[in-house]
Scaffold this active site. Structure first.
Site, mmCIF file in Angstrom:
data_model
loop_
_atom_site.group_PDB
_atom_site.id
_atom_site.type_symbol
_atom_site.label_atom_id
_atom_site.label_comp_id
_atom_site.label_asym_id
_atom_site.label_seq_id
_atom_site.Cartn_x
_atom_site.Cartn_y
_atom_site.Cartn_z
ATOM 1 N N ARG A 311 0.924 -1.319 -0.105
ATOM 2 C CA ARG A 311 0.087 -0.187 0.163
ATOM 3 C C ARG A 311 0.957 1.256 0.022
ATOM 4 N NH1 ARG A 311 -5.516 1.700 0.937
ATOM 5 N NH2 ARG A 311 -6.348 -0.361 0.582
ATOM 6 N N GLU A 740 -9.159 6.133 7.415
ATOM 7 C CA GLU A 740 -8.060 6.335 7.407
ATOM 8 C C GLU A 740 -7.643 7.658 6.547
ATOM 9 O OE1 GLU A 740 -7.847 2.390 5.510
ATOM 10 O OE2 GLU A 740 -6.183 1.855 6.555
#
Lengths: 788, 263
Positions: A311, A740
């Protein structure tokens, strides 16, 4: 409809009155044992002698276990089966559990654990990124590389080449409720586990494995956590397994909670990174080629490090078109805590890397950072009036229309996903206007011209964050909804509540589907016996996935009621309306409760499951190509800071944020997430500093040595708004994930500090994170050319 | 924490008698001692509380004009009651720790412990205070003997501290934000016969006087006066929070700030 309303958190009243129940508040049955681990004081070594006689003889101790005492091996890993519950022959980090004490109180267990005599023959410990590179200590065979184009050739011909490197520290989760679990043995060897976990199904899976029973023999319940932030995705496994193993061996309940120092010492944190970069660009700051090398310190076990590092690579572009790019990722194995999930899951580190590049490029070309960012945006006009040339390759796709002269940046990510929902041009323009960015840029410059000691800094940074688990099969969710004969509704789904407000948002969905008030909906604890095979509440996906699953379950019941009532009124069931607590069909109108009762009398099932899987996603993590994300969430922040150039002391003076939560399910909760995310992100990059000593022991293991931002550290001027526009993707009520993404708004604080340092001299300050006063002072010296 | 006996005498004489026993330990506000006992780094048989002795409480002005603080007076009391007579000292007291520490911790406890990052040692040394015990008076210059080391004898009790009031003074503290101890802090006090500069938090030897700065400031009480001076990093504390070079740098910056705030 209750969706879109700014309702308070469903448990707000319980939180503030101290009556919200956490694991440690659950009354335990008589005879409950309390557990504590005995920890390795050594980062790496061979266990030569473990003398636990004094531990066993200590008051209140019922059982002491080492790895050799376990009936079957107990593994705590979420991935590679490489985390034994208790160290076997070798210890791999300072803080690794070596033995387990069960005693009649928490205190007795901890006191007893301190009496162990353990001899460890030390081995050379690999602690730092440099150590790991020297020893070639890594996960996977070699570095993973994603990219496209020919960055080396483009760098060779670039007008300007800028190089640098940034160190980015880790971060302790510092959930207010430390890790905790309680196991209650049942008849026939079954086990009920209460766990402070974001991932009840994984707890169930790992406990069943450790007990040697099928998953049906273990039920896991999670009512809420006192904060998770990713730290309770895999890190709760050890406690739940320990409790279950002891409960199985003794047939007594067993409870374990980490003391704060133990929690710091045992559990994994955010991965720290070193990111080196080499970027080719023109005099306007337009990037033509970029090479990143990401070094990621993973700790002793694999844990979730591979998808975290992936990621980081997937966010190495952030909002910018990188036509020729190579991202190399080194996943380094070290003798430290196993770094794990933390809000953003590697994305923030990758994003700090590219934002650092933009900051550095803007400094080199002497332009405002926001202007340089905008000219690199996906789909931005690439026509340079000074050249008017086609961009290299000429392959840039136009997002809207291609006029005769305008050439646009591309809209395809380095991993081949088309960015179709890019809204940052408008969002950033609105934020620049609402924050008076241009005027304040001038005011900061004027202030700095007149002040020698205090320097101000200002920075705008955007966020584009990919939404979905990159492990595609995790993008599924289930729900279970009952309507009782009095019209009250029992709501259950696979998501967990950690303070973020998921339960309330999903309850708002359920209430809206049935057209009733929220008081009709009972929110219930996450329970593996109600909804099986759930994914972790992670990747910001909680509301997206569980909201849709709940909608499906509610609609199934609604449709059954509709068919039943339509039949009675000889009308079309699709004409039925559930609204304002009433049900209307044909000429019939009745309260929802009456409809429920009549449906029950008519022998209609009022219980249903719901299921959802995210459509259209596909991802090959080895090749680094596909569409890993269903959509992107966006945002931008402007932060203004001041530094004292004599000491490096600093303050955030003001933050302005415009964040994209789509059509918000609950603006009050979403703004809360944005505010908290920004503060946590800024804390990570400014004041939160983890320090390991030369032997690999973590020296910052309590709030007396590790500082997280408090309410008083929020900026005095803190303007947070939502960019209130429906999601282009078909999500629950067109909302967007908000867990997030806002953390990365805090990157603007680091950039603003860099801007303030840069005001001190002609050189680039190359400010590392966390930007503590000492690092800021060094960056000021670099800006002045006084340090290399 | 191990078991212990607890006594709370109401006179200094009774306290001194109680402290003469084996493994007896004076307890004032307990802000350092109790955590130390919880860690089992200290295990006294008897704790002798000093907080029930009226003559060790409060702030008053002595015949010579000094601010006299009872040994068991809390930081919060000093911050409030010395604000008018000695604002520099009150300012120091008001920056110690957090509200709990300020309302429990005492001046005598802080000086007896002599933590290298504590605030009061800088206040006492920077004023040339007199530390009064149950048996004698000790000049601050003789009192501090290194990290956690003082001139106190076993069982000796700080009953009072007399702070000569300067013409101008200031305490400038660079906060370690997690612990709220001084990463480096400086007390500067200007008297008719000269300037004193005391530094805490920085040196491995504990609180010290920066004599070069004192000389420069005695000649010219302005921040510029120390411009030409520098502090060597040798002997400074290097720990998880800061390097020795950074602390050495802060000594000078904090000194200049204190002079500016005082003048």
């Amino acid at each position: 409809m209750s969706v879109a309303k700014p309702l308070p958190h469903d448990a707000a009243r319980l939180h503030v009155t101290g009556t919200a129940r956490y694991i440690d508040d659950i009354p335990v049955p008589a005879g409950c044992l309390h557990l504590a681990f005995g920890l390795s004081p050594v980062a790496r070594g061979r266990l030569t002698h473990v003398d636990l006689a004094a531990v066993r003889a200590a008051p209140g101790v019922a059982l002491v276990l080492t790895a050799a005492d376990l009936v079957r091996p107990a593994d705590c890993s979420p991935s590679a089966h490489d985390e034994p519950l208790l160290a076997e022959d070798e210890v791999h980090y300072a803080g690794q559990p070596i033995f387990l004490v069960a005693a009649d109180s928490h205190l007795a267990a901890r006191k007893a654990a301190a009496l162990a005599q353990i001899d460890i023959s030390p081995l050379p410990a690999i602690l730092s990124i440099s150590d790991a590179l020297a020893a070639n200590s890594r996960f996977e065979d070699g570095p993973r590389i994603y990219g496209r184009g020919d960055p080396d050739a483009e760098l060779a011909t670039a007008e300007i080449v800028t190089e640098g490197e940034i160190e980015i520290g880790g971060q302790e989760h510092f959930y207010l409720e430390s890790q905790a679990a309680l196991a209650l043995p049942q008849e026939g060897g079954d086990m009920i586990v209460h766990s402070s976990s974001q991932h009840p199904t994984e707890i169930q899976h790992k406990v069943a494995d450790a007990l040697g029973v099928p998953m049906h023999g273990v039920r896991v319940e999670v009512r809420r956590m006192g904060g998770g932030f990713g730290g309770k995705e895999s890190q709760g496994n050890a406690l739940a397994i320990a409790c279950a193993v002891v409960a199985q061996m003794t047939d007594r309940p067993a409870k374990m909670r980490y003391d704060r120092d133990d929690d710091f010492t045992i559990t994994g944190k955010r991965h720290d990174f070193r990111i080196a970069y080499k970027v080719g660009h023109d005099a306007q700051g337009k990037i033509s080629a970029l090479v990143f090398e990401q070094f990621c310190r993973c700790g002793w076990s694999m844990d979730l490090s591979l998808p975290v590092a992936d990621r980081a690579m997937l966010h190495a572009d952030n909002a910018y078109w990188l036509e020729h790019v190579r991202i190399t990722s080194h996943r380094l194995k070290t003798n430290t805590q196993s770094a794990t999930a933390f809000r953003g899951f590697g994305g923030p580190q990758g994003m700090v890397g590219i934002e650092r590049v933009l900051d550095h490029v803007a400094h080199v070309v002497g332009r405002d950072g926001t202007a340089v960012r905008k000219c690199n945006f996906y789909g931005a006009p690439a026509d340079r009036s000074d050249q008017g040339a086609l961009p290299p390759g000429g392959a840039a796709a136009s997002p809207q229309s291609i006029s005769a002269k305008a050439i646009y940046n591309g809209t395809r990510t380095p991993y081949g996903m088309e960015v179709t929902d890019f809204i940052l041009d408008d969002l950033v323009a609105r934020l620049e206007s609402s924050s008076a960015y241009a005027e304040r840029r001038q005011a900061v410059a004027a202030f700095n011209a007149q002040n020698a000691v205090i320097k101000k800094g200002l920075a705008l940074s955007p966020v584009k964050f990919g939404i979905s688990f990159t492990l595609t099969h995790l993008n599924q969710a289930g729900a279970l909804v009952h309507v009782y004969q009095d019209g009250s509704i029992h709501l259950n789904h696979g998501g967990t509540e950690m303070g973020q407000g998921l339960f309330q948002k999903v309850a708002q969905v359920a209430a809206s589907r049935f057209g009733v008030g929220l008081e009709a909906v009972k929110i219930t604890a996450t329970d593996t016996a109600k909804v099986p095979n759930t994914s972790a509440t992670a990747a910001s996906s909680g509301s997206d996935l569980n909201g849709m699953a709940v909608r499906a379950a509610c609609d199934t019941i609604r449709d059954r009621i509709a068919v039943f009532l339509a039949e009675r009124t000889q009308s079309d069931p699709t004409d039925i309306v559930f609204a304002d607590g009433m049900v209307r069909v044909g000429g019939l109108e009745m309260p929802f409760a009456q409809a429920a009762k009549e449906a029950w009398m008519g022998r209609v099932s009022l219980s249903a499951t719901g299921f959802y899987k995210t459509p259209d996603i596909v991802w090959d993590r080895i090749r680094g190509t596909g569409r890993p994300f269903y959509y992107f969430a966006y945002g931008a922040a402007v932060t203004e800071v001041a530094i004292d150039t004599l000491t490096g002391e600093n303050r955030i003076l003001r933050a302005d944020i415009l964040h994209d939560a789509g059509a918000s399910l609950n603006p009050a909760l979403d703004i809360g997430q944005v505010e908290g995310g920004y503060v946590q992100g800024a804390g990570w990059l400014t004041m939160e500093e983890l320090v390991w000593d030369q032997t690999g022991r973590l020296r910052t293991h309590a709030p007396s040595t590790y500082k997280i931002p408090a309410a008083s550290d929020t900026p005095d001027i803190f303007n947070v708004s939502l960019y209130d526009t429906p999601n282009a993707a078909d999500t629950i009520y067109r909302s967007k994930a908000v867990g997030e993404p806002p953390l990365m708004l805090g990157i603007s604080a680091l950039l603003a500090l860099s801007d303030a340092c840069a005001a001190c001299g002609p050189c680039y300050p190359a400010l590392d994170a966390p930007a503590t006063p000492e690092r800021i002072l060094a960056a000021v010296a670099r800006a002045r050319g006084a340090l290399p | 924490m191990h078991n212990f006996e607890f006594v709370k005498p109401s006179t200094i004489a009774d306290a001194a008698a109680a402290l003469a026993g084996d493994e007896a330990q004076a307890l004032s506000g307990g802000q350092t001692l109790l955590p130390t006992m919880k860690q089992r780094l200290a295990a006294p048989d008897t704790l002798v509380s000093l907080t029930g002795i009226p003559e060790m409480q409060g702030v008053c002005i002595g015949d010579d004009g000094a601010v006299c603080v009872g040994g068991a007076t809390t930081h919060a009391t000093v911050a409030a009651e010395a604000a008018a007579s000695f604002p520099g000292l009150a300012g120091l007291a008001s920056q110690i720790g957090d509200p709990m520490v300020r309302n429990r911790g005492t001046v005598g406890g802080s000086l007896a412990n002599n933590d290298p990052a504590a605030c009061y040692p800088a206040g006492a040394l920077g004023t040339g205070a007199t530390i009064v015990t149950n048996s004698r008076e000790i000049a601050a210059d003789d009192y501090f003997q290194g990290m956690f080391a003082t001139a106190l004898e076993e069982g000796e009790i700080i009953t009072e501290v007399r702070f000569p009031v300067p013409e101008a003074s200031s305490y400038q503290k660079f906060l370690q934000p997690a612990s709220r101890f001084a990463l480096t802090a400086v007390f500067v006090a200007k008297y008719a016969d000269g300037v004193r500069v005391a530094v805490t938090g920085a040196s491995e030897e504990g609180v010290f006087r920066w004599t070069e700065a004192e000389e420069a400031l005695s000649a010219n009480f302005s921040a510029d006066a120390v411009d030409g001076l520098s502090v060597a990093a040798d002997g400074m504390i290097a720990d998880l929070h800061a390097s020795k070079e950074y602390r050495a740098h802060l000594v000078k910056v904090m000194t200049k700030r204190a002079v500016e705030a005082a003048s």
